[in-house]
Write a protein that holds these residues in place. Structure first.
Motif, PDB file in Angstrom:
ATOM      1  N   HIS A   5       1.012  -1.223   0.136  1.00 36.35           N
ATOM      2  CA  HIS A   5      -0.026   0.006  -0.058  1.00 36.35           C
ATOM      3  C   HIS A   5       0.936   1.164  -0.001  1.00 36.35           C
ATOM      4  O   HIS A   5       1.623   1.549   0.972  1.00 36.35           O
ATOM      5  CB  HIS A   5      -0.990  -0.062   1.019  1.00 36.35           C
ATOM      6  CG  HIS A   5      -1.951   0.909   1.144  1.00 36.35           C
ATOM      7  ND1 HIS A   5      -3.117   0.913   1.819  1.00 36.35           N
ATOM      8  CD2 HIS A   5      -2.157   2.074   0.492  1.00 36.35           C
ATOM      9  CE1 HIS A   5      -3.923   1.868   1.573  1.00 36.35           C
ATOM     10  NE2 HIS A   5      -3.257   2.704   0.994  1.00 36.35           N
ATOM     11  N   HIS A  38      -4.702   6.395  -5.426  1.00 37.23           N
ATOM     12  CA  HIS A  38      -6.215   6.475  -5.222  1.00 37.23           C
ATOM     13  C   HIS A  38      -6.973   6.575  -6.763  1.00 37.23           C
ATOM     14  O   HIS A  38      -6.264   7.250  -7.474  1.00 37.23           O
ATOM     15  CB  HIS A  38      -6.734   7.796  -4.629  1.00 37.23           C
ATOM     16  CG  HIS A  38      -6.197   7.832  -3.215  1.00 37.23           C
ATOM     17  ND1 HIS A  38      -7.223   7.021  -2.168  1.00 37.23           N
ATOM     18  CD2 HIS A  38      -5.181   8.253  -2.323  1.00 37.23           C
ATOM     19  CE1 HIS A  38      -6.330   7.110  -0.844  1.00 37.23           C
ATOM     20  NE2 HIS A  38      -5.395   7.787  -1.043  1.00 37.23           N
ATOM     21  N   GLU A  79      -5.869   1.745  -5.042  1.00 36.92           N
ATOM     22  CA  GLU A  79      -6.735   2.017  -3.870  1.00 36.92           C
ATOM     23  C   GLU A  79      -8.006   2.512  -4.460  1.00 36.92           C
ATOM     24  O   GLU A  79      -8.306   3.799  -4.407  1.00 36.92           O
ATOM     25  CB  GLU A  79      -6.158   2.727  -2.860  1.00 36.92           C
ATOM     26  CG  GLU A  79      -7.125   2.727  -1.632  1.00 36.92           C
ATOM     27  CD  GLU A  79      -6.365   3.591  -0.469  1.00 36.92           C
ATOM     28  OE1 GLU A  79      -5.460   4.197  -0.653  1.00 36.92           O
ATOM     29  OE2 GLU A  79      -6.962   3.425   0.636  1.00 36.92           O
ATOM     30  N   SER A 105     -11.516   0.644  -0.256  1.00 33.89           N
ATOM     31  CA  SER A 105     -11.211   1.363   1.250  1.00 33.89           C
ATOM     32  C   SER A 105     -12.630   2.266   1.212  1.00 33.89           C
ATOM     33  O   SER A 105     -13.149   2.710   0.398  1.00 33.89           O
ATOM     34  CB  SER A 105      -9.970   2.184   1.146  1.00 33.89           C
ATOM     35  OG  SER A 105      -8.789   1.458   0.972  1.00 33.89           O
ATOM     36  N   HIS A 107     -13.400   5.748   2.560  1.00 37.62           N
ATOM     37  CA  HIS A 107     -12.592   7.145   3.035  1.00 37.62           C
ATOM     38  C   HIS A 107     -13.988   8.157   3.393  1.00 37.62           C
ATOM     39  O   HIS A 107     -13.715   9.137   4.041  1.00 37.62           O
ATOM     40  CB  HIS A 107     -11.809   7.819   2.328  1.00 37.62           C
ATOM     41  CG  HIS A 107     -10.732   7.052   1.828  1.00 37.62           C
ATOM     42  ND1 HIS A 107     -10.583   6.214   0.672  1.00 37.62           N
ATOM     43  CD2 HIS A 107      -9.834   6.837   2.434  1.00 37.62           C
ATOM     44  CE1 HIS A 107      -9.369   5.838   0.495  1.00 37.62           C
ATOM     45  NE2 HIS A 107      -8.796   5.919   1.875  1.00 37.62           N
ATOM     46  N   HIS A 152      -7.211  -0.430   5.569  1.00 38.43           N
ATOM     47  CA  HIS A 152      -7.351   0.299   6.965  1.00 38.43           C
ATOM     48  C   HIS A 152      -8.842   0.098   7.437  1.00 38.43           C
ATOM     49  O   HIS A 152      -9.336   1.328   7.784  1.00 38.43           O
ATOM     50  CB  HIS A 152      -6.766   1.466   6.834  1.00 38.43           C
ATOM     51  CG  HIS A 152      -7.306   2.418   5.664  1.00 38.43           C
ATOM     52  ND1 HIS A 152      -8.548   3.035   5.628  1.00 38.43           N
ATOM     53  CD2 HIS A 152      -6.594   3.125   4.631  1.00 38.43           C
ATOM     54  CE1 HIS A 152      -8.797   3.614   4.654  1.00 38.43           C
ATOM     55  NE2 HIS A 152      -7.476   4.044   4.029  1.00 38.43           N
ATOM     56  N   ASP A 230       1.180   2.403   3.295  1.00 33.77           N
ATOM     57  CA  ASP A 230       0.355   3.641   3.151  1.00 33.77           C
ATOM     58  C   ASP A 230       0.966   4.788   3.136  1.00 33.77           C
ATOM     59  O   ASP A 230       0.771   6.052   3.511  1.00 33.77           O
ATOM     60  CB  ASP A 230      -0.983   3.891   4.091  1.00 33.77           C
ATOM     61  CG  ASP A 230      -1.970   4.371   3.356  1.00 33.77           C
ATOM     62  OD1 ASP A 230      -1.764   4.747   2.336  1.00 33.77           O
ATOM     63  OD2 ASP A 230      -2.940   4.372   4.052  1.00 33.77           O
TER      64      ASP A 230
END
Ligand SMILES: [Zn+2]
Ligand SMILES: [Zn+2]
Length: 287
Positions: A5, A38, A79, A105, A107, A152, A230
């Motif tokens: 990541h 991203h 991601e 993910s 967010h 995460h 990350d």
């Protein structure tokens, strides 16, 4: 060391080129690096790749694969953001590019009667309406069948007690193995700030996630684990992974995984210091 990541300037709020990240990762001892900027997503265009940039992004990764061959294995990741209703967009994006690894993910969470809550708005994370929606979305993400790992999932520990997060996650524990989606042990929780739940003040230097209490439960439910720094800056390449694994090994962590061509490769962790063994004849030494 495996780092699954990481971000470059293509994510806009991160710095460093693909080449700079790769060189910093090699220097940090990373042997398998997945770059996971991203992916494009409707909610904003300032914090992610744009669709028009994807060809350049993957070309940069391919170029680095050639240039640093023999020094580091570099894998093509993204991601993705997950919100209910985003399935077909994400699915179409994945179909257009050859990916090694797709992280899903959360967010952003749309809370009814409220504006969108972002998972880094720490004082908002403990609200009941937010928690209800976050974990409903997480369940939908796990059931979507789209992603190789969830990124995460326990980032809420920056602003919510571990007891609350564990209680909310408990019903979801069987879904990781059942749906073939890995649980990411994200080392950025070691260096990110969190809320002191008594004073409400933002504090630094406290391990917020990944949850050490959750790990044995995930292991009992046969979840697979990926690991990632990350990193959003080459100076954070591989950051925290070694410390995190050393802390998690005594809790029963026995193997970690990474993905190549969307297929999971498990790497058993034999010993804390010289964790070895790769796939087939290939040996990967984790230091
Ligand atoms: Zn993320
Ligand atoms: Zn990330």
């Amino acid at each position: 060391m495996i780092d699954s990541h990481s971000h470059t300037f293509y994510s806009k709020h991160a710095t460093g080129s693909v080449d700079e990240l790769v060189r910093a990762s090699i220097a940090a001892g990373v042997k398998v690096l997945t770059i996971t900027d991203h992916a494009p997503f409707a909610v904003d265009s300032d914090n992610r790749l744009l669709e028009a940039e994807l060809d350049y992004y993957f070309a940069d990764i391919d170029r680095a694969q050639q240039e640093y061959q023999g020094q580091i294995k570099i894998l093509r990741g993204l991601e993705f953001d997950y919100m209910p209703g985003s399935e077909s967009y994400n699915h179409d994006l994945m179909a257009r590019y050859e990916l090694d690894f797709a992280i899903g993910s959360i967010h952003y969470v749309e809370v009814p009667g409220n504006r969108m809550v972002k998972v880094w708005e720490l004082p908002r994370l403990a609200g009941q309406a937010f928690l209800d929606r976050y974990f409903a979305n997480l369940e939908a993400l796990l059931e979507s069948g789209l992603f190789d790992a969830v990124g995460h999932a326990d980032t809420l520990l920056r602003g919510v007690s571990e007891e609350v997060v564990l209680r909310r996650l408990e019903p979801l524990l069987p879904l990781f193995a059942r749906n073939g989606i890995a649980y990411e042990l994200n080392a950025s929780g070691i260096r990110k700030s969190s809320l002191d739940l008594e004073s409400g003040h933002e504090i630094h230097g406290v391990w917020s996630y990944p949850s050490r209490a959750l790990l044995p439960q995930l292991i009992t439910h046969n979840a697979a684990f990926t690991v990632g720094s990350d990193a959003h800056d080459p100076c954070d390449a591989g950051a925290g992974i070694r410390d995190m694994l050393n802390a998690l090994l005594p809790l029963g962590l026995q193997s970690i995984s990474y993905f190549e061509c969307r297929r999971r490769i498990d790497v058993p962790l034999d010993e804390p210091a010289a964790l070895a063994v790769g796939q087939s004849n290939q040996k990967i030494i984790l230091q």
